[in-house]
Design a protein around this motif. Structure first.
Motif, PDB file in Angstrom:
ATOM      1  N   GLY A  69       3.849   7.661   2.052  1.00  0.00           N
ATOM      2  CA  GLY A  69       3.289   7.340   3.352  1.00  0.00           C
ATOM      3  C   GLY A  69       2.788   5.922   3.449  1.00  0.00           C
ATOM      4  N   ALA A  70       2.911   5.352   4.670  1.00  0.00           N
ATOM      5  CA  ALA A  70       2.436   3.996   4.942  1.00  0.00           C
ATOM      6  C   ALA A  70       1.242   4.060   5.889  1.00  0.00           C
ATOM      7  N   PHE A  71       1.487   4.345   7.156  1.00  0.00           N
ATOM      8  CA  PHE A  71       0.384   4.445   8.115  1.00  0.00           C
ATOM      9  C   PHE A  71      -0.498   5.663   7.832  1.00  0.00           C
ATOM     10  N   ASP A 121       0.834  -1.206   0.000  1.00  0.00           N
ATOM     11  CA  ASP A 121       0.000   0.000   0.000  1.00  0.00           C
ATOM     12  C   ASP A 121       0.867   1.254   0.000  1.00  0.00           C
ATOM     13  N   ALA A 122       1.959   1.232   0.767  1.00  0.00           N
ATOM     14  CA  ALA A 122       2.874   2.383   0.785  1.00  0.00           C
ATOM     15  C   ALA A 122       3.505   2.604  -0.580  1.00  0.00           C
ATOM     16  N   TYR A 123       3.815   1.516  -1.288  1.00  0.00           N
ATOM     17  CA  TYR A 123       4.397   1.659  -2.628  1.00  0.00           C
ATOM     18  C   TYR A 123       3.395   2.257  -3.607  1.00  0.00           C
ATOM     19  N   ARG A 124       2.141   1.809  -3.508  1.00  0.00           N
ATOM     20  CA  ARG A 124       1.119   2.338  -4.407  1.00  0.00           C
ATOM     21  C   ARG A 124       0.882   3.826  -4.177  1.00  0.00           C
ATOM     22  N   THR A 125       1.160   4.294  -2.951  1.00  0.00           N
ATOM     23  CA  THR A 125       0.956   5.704  -2.642  1.00  0.00           C
ATOM     24  C   THR A 125       2.028   6.587  -3.260  1.00  0.00           C
TER      25      THR A 125
END
Length: 522
Positions: free
Chosen positions: A444-446, A425-429
């Motif tokens: 960003g991750a969290f 998910d962090a990579y997709r962001t």
């Protein structure tokens, strides 16, 4: 223009050659300071059933003495503080033994804010704060007039802004209109923050430490004994579950109460002269002004709980908001609200000259993706963290109890799956783009963060490469601005694309520092 005859007495004194002073109601505020330890002593008697000891009396006596000292200092400040507003500068004099005189040129003033804590509100007082930059700006936390009446503070602020804007060669767009105001339905987003649970744990720790310093054993209190007698015989797992639910419930209550206190009366308005003004607060009122010509961009923040509920919040990337800690407290443009409303507010906050494509950058549509090597880095970090955490129970199990080995393996596999999903998910962001006069950065991750910066506000580039990034052909490109967090990073972008992005955003800035490879022809 405002007539001097129509001004309150102290505001007229500040404008004339005489000097204004703080309100006499500040004396009552100062005399209320020693009431805190007395109230604490009475609360202690109530909790302990009327019992006390020498240690409690010594502790509260020391606190009372400290409050009396603070009261005396505050009274001396009230007696000695004088201020004056002239056509060229704002002057402040204070001090009984250590006298201080500070002066700010009118054209250096960047923000004039009003705040009022609960005690000040009871007595109809407020605090006026002046922020400035460059020469003449006071060091530290800025210049503060703590103890003006509401009418005097509002009038003085309007006079300062009027004179400052008269002297400035401003290009800001004039306008006066409401951008956003509080919607009661937004309170549903209040529990979706992690600070509530953290505040409960921090508060419990503070109470325990205070009672320990007063030689009071919390386990001996009547309320605690009743809880132990009622739940002491339940299974451990049930007790842990009840405690977790209780902390979560208190966390939700604290988050909701904090939202109500912080954002009641919220209003974001564009005022005449190109100034954004945010007003909010129930017990402690806050009024923050941001000049549009000091606005370097906006930042969209989506923490995990808010993201699940399709909510977000918006911050300003602006100069003139104090140091980094003060900037974090004052930069909020909206509370946690629906994401669509955040995007609407961001589109209105950006200058009217911004194109629709520039205004839509916060949606992250069309941002350039980052190479797959960035995904591998995040997955490797996630697996490393899962292995490190699982190694603790596995190691203890090999030494103490084989059952811990099983727990360690289960924990490791669960963490590996969860952290890998978070890494993806962090990579997709990750993303970046240059459109018109703006640079967009997403990461960003969290918490997903998307920042849109004005390219002319970028004053430098900060390029970093760890050994692992060099092996993967990546770098982190930091855009330096004189506002907000100072540096906004494009993380794990390829070397060629990162340098091309820097050149496209601010042409020629990196050229003197880039070595071209003759063999490669570039």
């Amino acid at each position: 223009m405002t007539s001097h005859d129509a001004l309150p007495r102290t505001a007229r004194a500040a404008v004339s050659h005489g000097r204004g002073r703080l309100s006499g109601r500040l004396v009552l505020v100062n005399l209320s300071i020693p009431a805190a330890p007395v109230a604490l002593f009475l609360a202690g008697l109530l909790v302990t059933g009327g019992e006390t000891n020498l240690q409690v009396l010594i502790t509260l006596g020391s606190l009372l003495l400290a409050c009396l000292v603070v009261c005396g200092i505050s009274l001396a400040r009230w007696l000695t503080t004088r201020y004056r507003l002239t056509a060229e500068r704002f002057e402040l004099r204070s001090g009984l033994f250590l006298r201080s005189r500070r002066t700010i040129p009118i054209n250096r003033i960047r923000a004039v804010d009003l705040t009022a804590n609960p005690v000040h509100r009871i007595f109809g007082l407020t605090t006026l704060r002046i922020d400035a930059d460059g020469q003449g700006a006071p060091a530290g936390r800025g210049l503060r007039l703590d103890g003006l009446t509401k009418a005097d503070a509002a009038e003085l602020r309007s006079l300062i802004i009027e004179r400052r804007d008269r002297d400035h060669a401003r290009n800001a767009v004039d306008g006066d209109g409401l951008v956003s105001e509080l919607d009661r339905s937004w309170i549903r987003y209040a529990p979706l923050t992690v600070w509530g649970v953290g505040s409960v744990l921090a508060g419990a720790g503070s109470v325990y430490r205070t009672l320990h310093e007063m030689k009071i054993d919390p386990l001996e209190l009547g309320v605690v004994k009743d809880l132990v007698n009622r739940f002491g015989s339940v299974p451990l797992w049930y007790g842990v579950l009840l405690a977790t639910l209780a902390v979560a419930a208190l966390g939700v209550a604290c988050s909701t109460a904090t939202f109500i206190e912080s954002w009641s009366g919220y209003e974001l308005r564009r005022t005449e002269g190109g100034v954004l003004r945010i007003r909010r607060g129930l017990l402690a009122t806050r009024s923050v002004t941001i000049e549009e010509d000091r606005l370097r961009g906006v930042e969209l923040i989506e923490p995990i709980p808010l993201r699940w509920a399709k909510g977000a919040k918006l911050n300003a990337v602006a100069g003139g908001l104090g140091d980094r800690e003060e900037n974090r407290r004052r930069r909020a443009l909206t509370p946690p609200i629906p994401r669509d409303e955040v995007l609407r507010v961001a589109a209105e906050v950006l200058p009217a000259s911004a194109s629709p494509e520039e205004r839509n950058l916060l949606t992250r549509d069309g941002l350039a993706p980052h190479p797959r090597a960035a995904l591998r880095r995040r997955i490797n970090r996630a697996l490393t963290a899962a292995i490190a955490i699982a190694a603790v129970p596995i190691g203890l199990g090999l030494w103490l109890d084989p059952a811990l080995v099983t727990i360690g393996w289960i924990t490791g596999l669960a963490l590996a799956a969860a952290l890998t999903a978070l890494a993806y998910d962090a990579y997709r962001t990750l993303g970046h783009a240059v459109r018109g006069r703006y640079l967009a950065i997403a990461c960003g991750a969290f918490a997903h963060r998307t920042v849109v910066l004005r390219r002319e506000g970028i004053i430098g580039w900060n390029i970093t490469r760890s050994p692992f990034q060099r092996r993967a052909g990546l770098l982190t490109l930091g855009a330096t601005v004189s506002a907000g967090d100072g540096v906004y990073k494009v993380r794990d972008v390829s070397v060629a694309r990162g340098l091309a992005l820097a050149e496209a955003a601010v042409p020629g800035m990196l050229a003197p520092f880039v070595e071209r490879d003759p063999a490669a022809g570039r």
